[in-house]
Design an enzyme around this catalytic site. Structure first.
Site, PDB file in Angstrom:
ATOM      1  N   HIS A  59      -4.528 -10.714  13.744  1.00 19.19           N
ATOM      2  CA  HIS A  59      -4.708  -9.495  12.707  1.00 19.19           C
ATOM      3  C   HIS A  59      -5.387 -10.127  11.490  1.00 19.19           C
ATOM      4  O   HIS A  59      -4.957 -11.185  10.907  1.00 19.19           O
ATOM      5  CB  HIS A  59      -3.403  -8.779  12.610  1.00 19.19           C
ATOM      6  CG  HIS A  59      -3.227  -7.536  11.712  1.00 19.19           C
ATOM      7  ND1 HIS A  59      -4.397  -6.884  11.684  1.00 19.19           N
ATOM      8  CD2 HIS A  59      -2.410  -7.231  11.010  1.00 19.19           C
ATOM      9  CE1 HIS A  59      -4.076  -5.716  10.833  1.00 19.19           C
ATOM     10  NE2 HIS A  59      -2.989  -5.940  10.446  1.00 19.19           N
TER      11      HIS A  59
ATOM     12  N   ASP B  36      -2.673  -9.643   4.413  1.00 18.78           N
ATOM     13  CA  ASP B  36      -1.308 -10.493   4.307  1.00 18.78           C
ATOM     14  C   ASP B  36      -1.455 -11.483   5.389  1.00 18.78           C
ATOM     15  O   ASP B  36      -0.387 -12.388   5.410  1.00 18.78           O
ATOM     16  CB  ASP B  36      -0.233  -9.336   4.391  1.00 18.78           C
ATOM     17  CG  ASP B  36      -0.355  -8.462   5.653  1.00 18.78           C
ATOM     18  OD1 ASP B  36      -1.543  -8.072   5.970  1.00 18.78           O
ATOM     19  OD2 ASP B  36       0.829  -7.861   6.174  1.00 18.78           O
TER      20      ASP B  36
ATOM     21  N   HIS C 173       6.250 -10.422  10.153  1.00 14.61           N
ATOM     22  CA  HIS C 173       6.974 -10.522   9.098  1.00 14.61           C
ATOM     23  C   HIS C 173       8.312 -10.481   9.565  1.00 14.61           C
ATOM     24  O   HIS C 173       8.766  -9.733  10.384  1.00 14.61           O
ATOM     25  CB  HIS C 173       6.702  -8.853   8.455  1.00 14.61           C
ATOM     26  CG  HIS C 173       5.250  -8.765   7.860  1.00 14.61           C
ATOM     27  ND1 HIS C 173       4.775  -9.144   6.606  1.00 14.61           N
ATOM     28  CD2 HIS C 173       4.371  -7.819   8.285  1.00 14.61           C
ATOM     29  CE1 HIS C 173       3.482  -8.930   6.516  1.00 14.61           C
ATOM     30  NE2 HIS C 173       3.057  -7.855   7.551  1.00 14.61           N
TER      31      HIS C 173
ATOM     32  N   ASP D 152       2.212  -7.683  13.595  1.00 15.22           N
ATOM     33  CA  ASP D 152       2.968  -6.577  12.871  1.00 15.22           C
ATOM     34  C   ASP D 152       3.813  -5.824  13.901  1.00 15.22           C
ATOM     35  O   ASP D 152       5.090  -5.281  13.081  1.00 15.22           O
ATOM     36  CB  ASP D 152       2.050  -5.677  12.279  1.00 15.22           C
ATOM     37  CG  ASP D 152       1.328  -5.838  11.143  1.00 15.22           C
ATOM     38  OD1 ASP D 152       1.823  -6.891  10.314  1.00 15.22           O
ATOM     39  OD2 ASP D 152       0.327  -5.346  10.735  1.00 15.22           O
TER      40      ASP D 152
ATOM     41  N   HIS E 219       0.696  -1.350  -0.098  1.00 13.31           N
ATOM     42  CA  HIS E 219      -0.078   0.075  -0.168  1.00 13.31           C
ATOM     43  C   HIS E 219       0.926   1.447   0.044  1.00 13.31           C
ATOM     44  O   HIS E 219       0.694   2.134   0.873  1.00 13.31           O
ATOM     45  CB  HIS E 219      -1.359  -0.049   1.159  1.00 13.31           C
ATOM     46  CG  HIS E 219      -0.611  -0.540   2.496  1.00 13.31           C
ATOM     47  ND1 HIS E 219       0.326  -0.069   3.106  1.00 13.31           N
ATOM     48  CD2 HIS E 219      -0.953  -1.643   3.301  1.00 13.31           C
ATOM     49  CE1 HIS E 219       0.408  -0.771   4.406  1.00 13.31           C
ATOM     50  NE2 HIS E 219      -0.571  -1.756   4.396  1.00 13.31           N
TER      51      HIS E 219
ATOM     52  N   HIS F 194      -1.671  -3.362  14.093  1.00 13.20           N
ATOM     53  CA  HIS F 194      -1.669  -2.068  13.086  1.00 13.20           C
ATOM     54  C   HIS F 194      -2.990  -1.665  12.848  1.00 13.20           C
ATOM     55  O   HIS F 194      -3.224  -0.566  12.348  1.00 13.20           O
ATOM     56  CB  HIS F 194      -0.903  -2.668  12.039  1.00 13.20           C
ATOM     57  CG  HIS F 194      -1.070  -2.081  10.734  1.00 13.20           C
ATOM     58  ND1 HIS F 194      -0.898  -2.465   9.633  1.00 13.20           N
ATOM     59  CD2 HIS F 194      -0.900  -0.914  10.546  1.00 13.20           C
ATOM     60  CE1 HIS F 194      -1.166  -1.814   8.578  1.00 13.20           C
ATOM     61  NE2 HIS F 194      -0.828  -0.610   8.975  1.00 13.20           N
TER      62      HIS F 194
ATOM     63  N   TYR G 167      10.470  -0.453   8.345  1.00  9.66           N
ATOM     64  CA  TYR G 167       9.185  -0.993   8.607  1.00  9.66           C
ATOM     65  C   TYR G 167       8.383  -0.018   9.761  1.00  9.66           C
ATOM     66  O   TYR G 167       7.170   0.411   9.407  1.00  9.66           O
ATOM     67  CB  TYR G 167       8.987  -2.316   9.070  1.00  9.66           C
ATOM     68  CG  TYR G 167       8.127  -3.208   9.485  1.00  9.66           C
ATOM     69  CD1 TYR G 167       7.305  -3.805   8.448  1.00  9.66           C
ATOM     70  CD2 TYR G 167       7.272  -3.008  10.637  1.00  9.66           C
ATOM     71  CE1 TYR G 167       6.053  -4.738   8.694  1.00  9.66           C
ATOM     72  CE2 TYR G 167       6.084  -3.628  10.810  1.00  9.66           C
ATOM     73  CZ  TYR G 167       5.511  -4.534   9.985  1.00  9.66           C
ATOM     74  OH  TYR G 167       4.329  -5.174  10.170  1.00  9.66           O
TER      75      TYR G 167
ATOM     76  N   GLU H 147      -5.565  -8.066   8.578  1.00  9.22           N
ATOM     77  CA  GLU H 147      -5.077  -7.595   7.162  1.00  9.22           C
ATOM     78  C   GLU H 147      -4.786  -8.850   6.210  1.00  9.22           C
ATOM     79  O   GLU H 147      -4.302  -9.758   6.692  1.00  9.22           O
ATOM     80  CB  GLU H 147      -4.030  -6.823   7.437  1.00  9.22           C
ATOM     81  CG  GLU H 147      -3.768  -5.754   6.011  1.00  9.22           C
ATOM     82  CD  GLU H 147      -2.751  -4.626   6.307  1.00  9.22           C
ATOM     83  OE1 GLU H 147      -2.210  -4.576   7.498  1.00  9.22           O
ATOM     84  OE2 GLU H 147      -2.557  -3.951   5.351  1.00  9.22           O
TER      85      GLU H 147
HETATM   86 FE1  FEO Z   1      -1.014  -4.758   9.178  1.00 12.47          FE
HETATM   87 FE2  FEO Z   1       1.083  -7.124   8.019  1.00 12.47          FE
HETATM   88  O1  FEO Z   1      -0.297  -6.373   8.177  1.00 12.47           O
END
Ligand code: FEO
Length: 371
Positions: free
Chosen positions: A78, A82, A222, A163, A24, A144, A191, A80
């Site tokens: 989470h 991903d 991640h 995250d 994004h 996040h 990040y 999101e």
């Molecule tokens: Fe807020 Fe890695 O997604």
């Protein structure tokens, strides 16, 4: 990748995305990983998932360890995509697994995937016992998204932080000691500046909530699993989330029309370097806005330069300023500069962004045609 053993009965089963180059608007030149964790006990748990196209890789990694159907709990830290992308498929394949998540996560899953998920909605610090292990859920809204939480496994002193503490880097070695501290913190800072920056107060709350936990390993969603550099990473998160900056560090970020604003940027660089400042010069024609954002993470002073084009900012500078405004760095000093031919609106427009962020202003610098 294959499943990687973290400790006895605890495995990383996520996927590596070597190809992704944008999140994004955030440029990710080194790719990323979507980390998922399988924990074997009397009951078997899966913490976090992967992006939808990597679902088969996740399934295959899990099935190196146990049949998919043996999973009892899906812990959704989470939503999101991903992280939650693989959830709908896994929920269909293992319909008896219970989903543990926050109330906001359940709402978000329904809104995003247009289907109902039967979830156990966790309360702050609620504990799930799976046999010899106990998982404690710590909601961390806005780190996040509103649904975000982290999960602490007390017996193994592991925080599944989602995250928080993440880094976008695609690398097959799973542990931080392979990467080294400098590179780890460089990727984590990149990040933080591009994902977590607006949520300093929420990060502070999270750090306070988990401070009573004995944490030996942090498993983010991640990048690298932290086992050698946990204190250093937590110390950096303390600094970044409090907007602690280096008074002696400055960044100069600019674009130029016919080279005049570039000359101004270079003379500012010379001036500040002679004063003993550590200065980084970023030309937005060559560097992405998210690179610029990361460079200002610890800098006290931020100079932004743009020529005036059609009574406006150059588009690269407008893009950077809009991006920075959303990420909300605080407590900075701003200096606007730029060249113009007859109207010179760019300077005032840069200062409007600085004012919106509450920056202290240094006197601006303008040049008619050539400095
Ligand atoms: Fe807020 Fe890695 O997604």
């Amino acid at each position: 990748m294959s499943a990687i053993k973290i400790k006895e009965n605890i495995y990383a089963v996520g996927a590596i995305d070597y190809d992704i180059r944008t999140f994004h608007g955030y440029e990710t030149p080194y790719g990323t990983t979507y980390n998922s964790y399988l924990i074997l006990d009397e009951k078997i748990s899966l913490v976090d998932f992967v992006k939808a196209p990597f679902t088969d890789e996740l399934k295959s990694n899990i099935e190196e360890i146990v049949p998919l159907s043996k999973i009892d709990y899906f812990i959704v830290n989470h939503i999101e995509p991903d992280h939650s992308g693989a959830l709908p498929a896994l929920a269909d394949l293992v319909p008896n697994a219970s989903i543990f998540c926050t109330a906001n996560a359940q709402k978000g899953l329904k809104a995003y995937y247009k289907r109902d998920f039967d979830c156990h909605l966790v309360k702050p610090f609620e504990t799930l016992n799976t046999g010899k292990f106990n998982f404690t859920f710590v909601p961390m809204p806005m780190v996040h998204w509103p649904d975000s939480m982290s999960t602490y496994l007390s017996e193994e002193k592991i925080l599944f932080s989602n995250d928080a503490f993440g880094q976008h880097i695609a690398i097959a070695e799973a542990f931080d000691d392979n990467l080294g501290l400098d590179r780890l913190l460089e990727r984590a800072g990149d990040y933080y500046a591009n994902i977590v920056f607006p949520f300093g107060a929420q990060v502070q709350k999270l750090l306070s909530q988990v401070s009573s936990f004995d944490i030996e390993i942090i498993c983010p969603s991640h990048g690298q699993i932290l086992r050698s550099f946990v204190p250093q990473m937590v110390e950096k998160y303390q600094r970044w989330s409090q907007n602690i900056t280096d008074e002696n560090r400055a960044v100069i970020i600019f674009d130029t029309m016919w080279g005049s604003t570039e000359i101004m940027a270079n003379s500012l660089l010379d001036e500040w370097t002679k004063e003993g400042k550590h200065v980084e010069l970023i030309d937005l024609r060559k560097s992405h806005i998210s690179y610029a954002m990361a460079r200002l993470l610890e800098a006290k002073t931020i100079a932004v330069g743009s020529s005036t084009l059609n009574n406006n900012l150059l588009p690269n500078v407008a893009s950077f300023l809009t991006y920075m405004k959303g990420l909300k760095p605080k407590g900075r000093i701003g200096l606007a500069f730029g060249s113009y031919g007859w109207s010179g609106e760019s300077i005032g427009q840069i200062e409007e962004f600085f004012n919106a962020l509450g920056f202290e202003l240094l006197p601006s610098r303008k040049a008619i045609y050539r400095p």
